[in-house]
Design a protein around this motif. Structure first.
Motif, PDB file in Angstrom:
ATOM      1  N   ARG A 111      -1.605  13.824   1.698  1.00 30.50           N
ATOM      2  CA  ARG A 111      -0.865  12.613   1.769  1.00 30.50           C
ATOM      3  C   ARG A 111       0.803  12.946   0.546  1.00 30.50           C
ATOM      4  O   ARG A 111       1.649  12.670   1.103  1.00 30.50           O
ATOM      5  CB  ARG A 111      -1.525  12.320   0.163  1.00 30.50           C
ATOM      6  CG  ARG A 111      -0.904  11.588  -0.840  1.00 30.50           C
ATOM      7  CD  ARG A 111      -1.293  11.571  -2.449  1.00 30.50           C
ATOM      8  NE  ARG A 111      -0.841  12.532  -3.271  1.00 30.50           N
ATOM      9  CZ  ARG A 111      -1.783  13.030  -3.929  1.00 30.50           C
ATOM     10  NH1 ARG A 111      -3.089  12.443  -4.728  1.00 30.50           N
ATOM     11  NH2 ARG A 111      -1.198  14.143  -4.699  1.00 30.50           N
ATOM     12  N   ASN A 114       2.272   1.626  -3.230  1.00 32.29           N
ATOM     13  CA  ASN A 114       0.641   2.318  -4.298  1.00 32.29           C
ATOM     14  C   ASN A 114       0.495   4.013  -4.295  1.00 32.29           C
ATOM     15  O   ASN A 114       0.074   4.103  -4.870  1.00 32.29           O
ATOM     16  CB  ASN A 114      -0.406   1.482  -3.808  1.00 32.29           C
ATOM     17  CG  ASN A 114      -1.460   2.338  -4.554  1.00 32.29           C
ATOM     18  OD1 ASN A 114      -1.916   1.714  -6.443  1.00 32.29           O
ATOM     19  ND2 ASN A 114      -2.716   2.143  -4.469  1.00 32.29           N
ATOM     20  N   TYR A 115       1.112   4.545  -2.460  1.00 30.68           N
ATOM     21  CA  TYR A 115       0.469   5.383  -2.267  1.00 30.68           C
ATOM     22  C   TYR A 115       2.063   6.237  -2.710  1.00 30.68           C
ATOM     23  O   TYR A 115       1.420   7.680  -2.941  1.00 30.68           O
ATOM     24  CB  TYR A 115       0.484   5.950  -0.906  1.00 30.68           C
ATOM     25  CG  TYR A 115      -0.537   5.459  -0.642  1.00 30.68           C
ATOM     26  CD1 TYR A 115      -2.200   5.991  -0.394  1.00 30.68           C
ATOM     27  CD2 TYR A 115      -1.073   4.462   0.681  1.00 30.68           C
ATOM     28  CE1 TYR A 115      -3.294   6.063   0.137  1.00 30.68           C
ATOM     29  CE2 TYR A 115      -2.370   4.035   1.448  1.00 30.68           C
ATOM     30  CZ  TYR A 115      -3.620   4.970   0.554  1.00 30.68           C
ATOM     31  OH  TYR A 115      -4.881   5.016   1.324  1.00 30.68           O
ATOM     32  N   LYS A 151       0.951  -1.173  -0.078  1.00 26.56           N
ATOM     33  CA  LYS A 151      -0.565  -0.134  -0.070  1.00 26.56           C
ATOM     34  C   LYS A 151       1.147   1.316  -0.334  1.00 26.56           C
ATOM     35  O   LYS A 151       0.666   2.457  -0.318  1.00 26.56           O
ATOM     36  CB  LYS A 151      -0.691   0.159   1.070  1.00 26.56           C
ATOM     37  CG  LYS A 151      -1.684  -0.443   0.806  1.00 26.56           C
ATOM     38  CD  LYS A 151      -3.032  -0.165   2.112  1.00 26.56           C
ATOM     39  CE  LYS A 151      -4.489  -1.080   2.617  1.00 26.56           C
ATOM     40  NZ  LYS A 151      -5.465  -0.562   2.817  1.00 26.56           N
ATOM     41  N   LEU A 169      -3.536   7.816   5.383  1.00 27.12           N
ATOM     42  CA  LEU A 169      -4.291   8.039   4.036  1.00 27.12           C
ATOM     43  C   LEU A 169      -5.280   6.851   3.985  1.00 27.12           C
ATOM     44  O   LEU A 169      -6.465   7.437   3.055  1.00 27.12           O
ATOM     45  CB  LEU A 169      -3.223   7.604   3.345  1.00 27.12           C
ATOM     46  CG  LEU A 169      -1.944   8.819   2.926  1.00 27.12           C
ATOM     47  CD1 LEU A 169      -0.720   8.770   2.582  1.00 27.12           C
ATOM     48  CD2 LEU A 169      -2.756  10.043   3.451  1.00 27.12           C
ATOM     49  N   ASP A 170      -5.230   6.090   4.171  1.00 29.96           N
ATOM     50  CA  ASP A 170      -6.428   4.514   4.057  1.00 29.96           C
ATOM     51  C   ASP A 170      -7.638   5.236   4.439  1.00 29.96           C
ATOM     52  O   ASP A 170      -9.127   5.038   4.311  1.00 29.96           O
ATOM     53  CB  ASP A 170      -5.918   3.684   4.555  1.00 29.96           C
ATOM     54  CG  ASP A 170      -5.539   1.923   4.397  1.00 29.96           C
ATOM     55  OD1 ASP A 170      -4.745   2.436   2.306  1.00 29.96           O
ATOM     56  OD2 ASP A 170      -4.755   1.639   4.687  1.00 29.96           O
ATOM     57  N   LEU A 193       3.994  11.951   2.684  1.00 28.06           N
ATOM     58  CA  LEU A 193       5.488  11.385   1.303  1.00 28.06           C
ATOM     59  C   LEU A 193       5.817  12.182   1.320  1.00 28.06           C
ATOM     60  O   LEU A 193       6.874  11.819   0.182  1.00 28.06           O
ATOM     61  CB  LEU A 193       4.242  11.012   0.656  1.00 28.06           C
ATOM     62  CG  LEU A 193       2.860   9.626   0.784  1.00 28.06           C
ATOM     63  CD1 LEU A 193       2.103   9.837  -0.214  1.00 28.06           C
ATOM     64  CD2 LEU A 193       3.753   8.700   1.417  1.00 28.06           C
ATOM     65  N   VAL A 203       0.363   4.847   5.917  1.00 27.99           N
ATOM     66  CA  VAL A 203      -0.718   3.635   5.342  1.00 27.99           C
ATOM     67  C   VAL A 203      -2.074   4.272   5.756  1.00 27.99           C
ATOM     68  O   VAL A 203      -3.447   4.157   5.665  1.00 27.99           O
ATOM     69  CB  VAL A 203      -0.271   2.883   4.760  1.00 27.99           C
ATOM     70  CG1 VAL A 203      -1.481   1.634   4.221  1.00 27.99           C
ATOM     71  CG2 VAL A 203       0.910   2.074   3.831  1.00 27.99           C
ATOM     72  N   TYR A 210      -7.548  15.338   1.581  1.00 30.25           N
ATOM     73  CA  TYR A 210      -6.399  13.968   1.223  1.00 30.25           C
ATOM     74  C   TYR A 210      -4.661  14.120   0.385  1.00 30.25           C
ATOM     75  O   TYR A 210      -4.043  13.975   1.031  1.00 30.25           O
ATOM     76  CB  TYR A 210      -7.571  12.683   0.053  1.00 30.25           C
ATOM     77  CG  TYR A 210      -6.206  11.865  -0.092  1.00 30.25           C
ATOM     78  CD1 TYR A 210      -6.086  10.663   0.362  1.00 30.25           C
ATOM     79  CD2 TYR A 210      -6.424  11.958  -2.010  1.00 30.25           C
ATOM     80  CE1 TYR A 210      -4.810   9.736  -0.182  1.00 30.25           C
ATOM     81  CE2 TYR A 210      -5.129  10.632  -2.287  1.00 30.25           C
ATOM     82  CZ  TYR A 210      -5.147   9.812  -1.549  1.00 30.25           C
ATOM     83  OH  TYR A 210      -4.353   9.393  -2.127  1.00 30.25           O
ATOM     84  N   GLU A 211      -5.498  14.703  -0.681  1.00 27.97           N
ATOM     85  CA  GLU A 211      -4.450  15.672  -1.117  1.00 27.97           C
ATOM     86  C   GLU A 211      -3.288  16.030  -0.214  1.00 27.97           C
ATOM     87  O   GLU A 211      -1.901  15.904  -0.588  1.00 27.97           O
ATOM     88  CB  GLU A 211      -4.450  16.061  -2.545  1.00 27.97           C
ATOM     89  CG  GLU A 211      -5.218  15.419  -3.627  1.00 27.97           C
ATOM     90  CD  GLU A 211      -6.006  16.165  -4.739  1.00 27.97           C
ATOM     91  OE1 GLU A 211      -5.313  17.103  -4.817  1.00 27.97           O
ATOM     92  OE2 GLU A 211      -6.314  15.529  -5.152  1.00 27.97           O
ATOM     93  N   THR A 235      -8.983   7.506   2.475  1.00 30.66           N
ATOM     94  CA  THR A 235      -9.727   6.805   0.943  1.00 30.66           C
ATOM     95  C   THR A 235     -10.913   6.059   1.342  1.00 30.66           C
ATOM     96  O   THR A 235     -11.567   6.111   0.489  1.00 30.66           O
ATOM     97  CB  THR A 235      -8.872   6.387   0.319  1.00 30.66           C
ATOM     98  OG1 THR A 235      -8.181   5.132   1.793  1.00 30.66           O
ATOM     99  CG2 THR A 235      -7.181   7.056   0.285  1.00 30.66           C
ATOM    100  N   ASP A 282       1.035   7.938  -6.121  1.00 25.15           N
ATOM    101  CA  ASP A 282      -0.182   8.993  -6.416  1.00 25.15           C
ATOM    102  C   ASP A 282       1.496  10.952  -7.106  1.00 25.15           C
ATOM    103  O   ASP A 282       0.271  11.132  -7.816  1.00 25.15           O
ATOM    104  CB  ASP A 282      -0.655   9.477  -4.764  1.00 25.15           C
ATOM    105  CG  ASP A 282      -2.062   8.355  -5.539  1.00 25.15           C
ATOM    106  OD1 ASP A 282      -2.036   8.146  -6.155  1.00 25.15           O
ATOM    107  OD2 ASP A 282      -2.206   8.258  -3.866  1.00 25.15           O
TER     108      ASP A 282
END
Length: 411
Positions: free
Chosen positions: A400, A117-118, A114, A160-161, A404, A157, A396-397, A164, A121
């Motif tokens: 994120r 995957n993030y 995960k 952020l989960d 990150l 994760v 979220y953005e 989402t 982004d």
């Protein structure tokens, strides 16, 4: 200090190491050919064909079908490799990748599925050039990503989960509300005598229309004016507001009070005028669904429109007409009059023949009042569910990008 800040201070106070994907993903491979046995277009597994086939695509469009074999056992991230490159998602179950797809299987002792995957982004993925954007395995292997300790990855994760999952819940609610809206729209606009029982306004209809509602051709109840001229190259920064037929598909909802584009007063004088309450209907499209898509002009000033449209002037409630143009009953009628293959068109003469129910104005207004509430809930980007979803995406953005972004360790 937040938990994530404490973890970073504890495990990587001097920054984190950046590594190439080829170093943290032992398996990076391109999707292969179709398996020998498969069902194309299948949306659910069967006992004989239980394993999904994924191809290049966005969201559910990447599901090609199902097969009886699999190439990837579990725990992979797939990346779109051609056209819309870089779209990625986690695949946890067994599956078979085919053309235009790249599969990454990470070493989970270095990077979690995960987190990978993030991090994709916010990772720039550059195509290998050519007329169609394309991503190759050698190119993706060279992409560098930050690799914080697993404890830090897991906390990121988790956070952020949460975002989402909330967004997914809102999307599901919006989908349910949209179905509810469509149900009530069609029920409210169903007036055949034998179907009156399903209409939420059946008591009002029984009082005012005991013998049912009269159906009339659009040409009988209003006036159609064919648009002319207006190309995108005619747009100016200011001047007279205008609506181009292509914008009806891509930009406007059913109602508008302001325009996206303008033309000079000189050009506007040669175009057809649209006044408050007029309906602009696009009569040319690339598909049957979009042809006859309409927007009601509710602004105070007079604007203009161009070719491939008709302006419908109606003395009743224009919103009522616009809502009816969305129903399945209207769709069935426009299908009969639509002409063309690559370009679908309905002539002014034919659209005038389409019949719609015309209840008393009082009933039109009640129907519009009910549907306006649903429309605001499911379509209005300034309020309702779309606005909330947009706000959650922005939130979220923001988090994120903060979570990150790492200082690179000095080696």
């Amino acid at each position: 200090m937040s938990k994530i800040e404490k973890l970073i201070a504890k495990y990587c106070p001097a920054g984190v190491e950046f590594k190439e994907l080829g170093d943290v993903c032992p398996t990076i491979s391109a999707g292969g050919d179709l398996p020998k046995r498969y069902i194309k277009g299948q949306v659910s597994p069967t006992e004989e064909f239980p394993y999904p086939i994924y191809s290049n695509g966005i969201n559910e469009k990447s599901l090609y079908g199902f097969t009886d074999t699999y190439k990837i056992d579990s725990g992979a991230v797939t990346v779109s490799a051609r056209g819309t490159i870089g779209w990625h998602t986690v695949r946890k179950a067994k599956f078979t990748p085919i053309v235009r797809l790249i599969v990454l299987k990470p070493n989970t002792e270095i990077v979690t599925l995960k987190f990978l995957n993030y991090i994709l982004d916010i990772t720039e993925i550059v195509s290998s050039g050519g007329s169609i954007p394309q991503l190759t395995v050698p190119n993706i292997k060279k992409i560098k990503i930050p690799i914080p300790p697993l404890e830090v990855q897991q906390e990121i994760v988790r956070i952020l989960d949460t975002f989402t999952e909330l967004e997914a819940e809102l999307e599901a609610e919006l989908e349910a509300r949209t179905r509810q809206y469509e149900y009530y729209r069609d029920a409210l606009l169903t007036f055949e005598k034998e179907k009156i029982e399903v209409n939420p306004l059946k008591q009002l209809l029984a009082k005012h229309c005991p013998d049912g509602v009269e159906f009339k051709e659009l040409g009988e109840i209003g006036t159609f004016i064919r648009g002319n001229g207006l190309q995108k190259k005619d747009f100016t920064n200011d001047g007279v507001g205008c609506i181009h037929y292509g914008q009806i598909y891509t930009y406007y909802g059913m109602f508008a009070k302001t325009t996206k584009s303008f033309v000079s007063p000189e050009l506007a004088s040669s175009l057809k005028q649209v006044e408050t309450g007029d309906i602009i209907i696009a009569i040319t499209s690339e598909n049957l669904e979009d042809v006859c898509k309409a927007v009601v002009w509710l602004g105070d000033e007079t604007i203009v429109t161009g070719g491939h449209t008709v302006i419908f002037k109606y003395g009743g409630n224009s919103k009522y007409i616009a809502y009816y143009l969305q129903t399945q009953e209207f769709f069935k009628q426009k299908r009969r009059y639509a002409r063309g293959t690559k370009v679908i068109e309905i002539s002014k003469a034919n659209i005038e023949k389409i019949k719609i129910p015309i209840p008393p104005l009082e009933i039109q207004q009640k129907i519009v009042a009910i549907l306006d509430k649903f429309d605001t809930l499911v379509n209005d980007i300034s309020q309702g569910l779309p606005a909330e979803i947009k706000a959650r995406k922005q939130q979220y953005e923001h988090y994120r990008n903060q979570l990150l972004t790492f200082e690179k360790i000095a080696l």
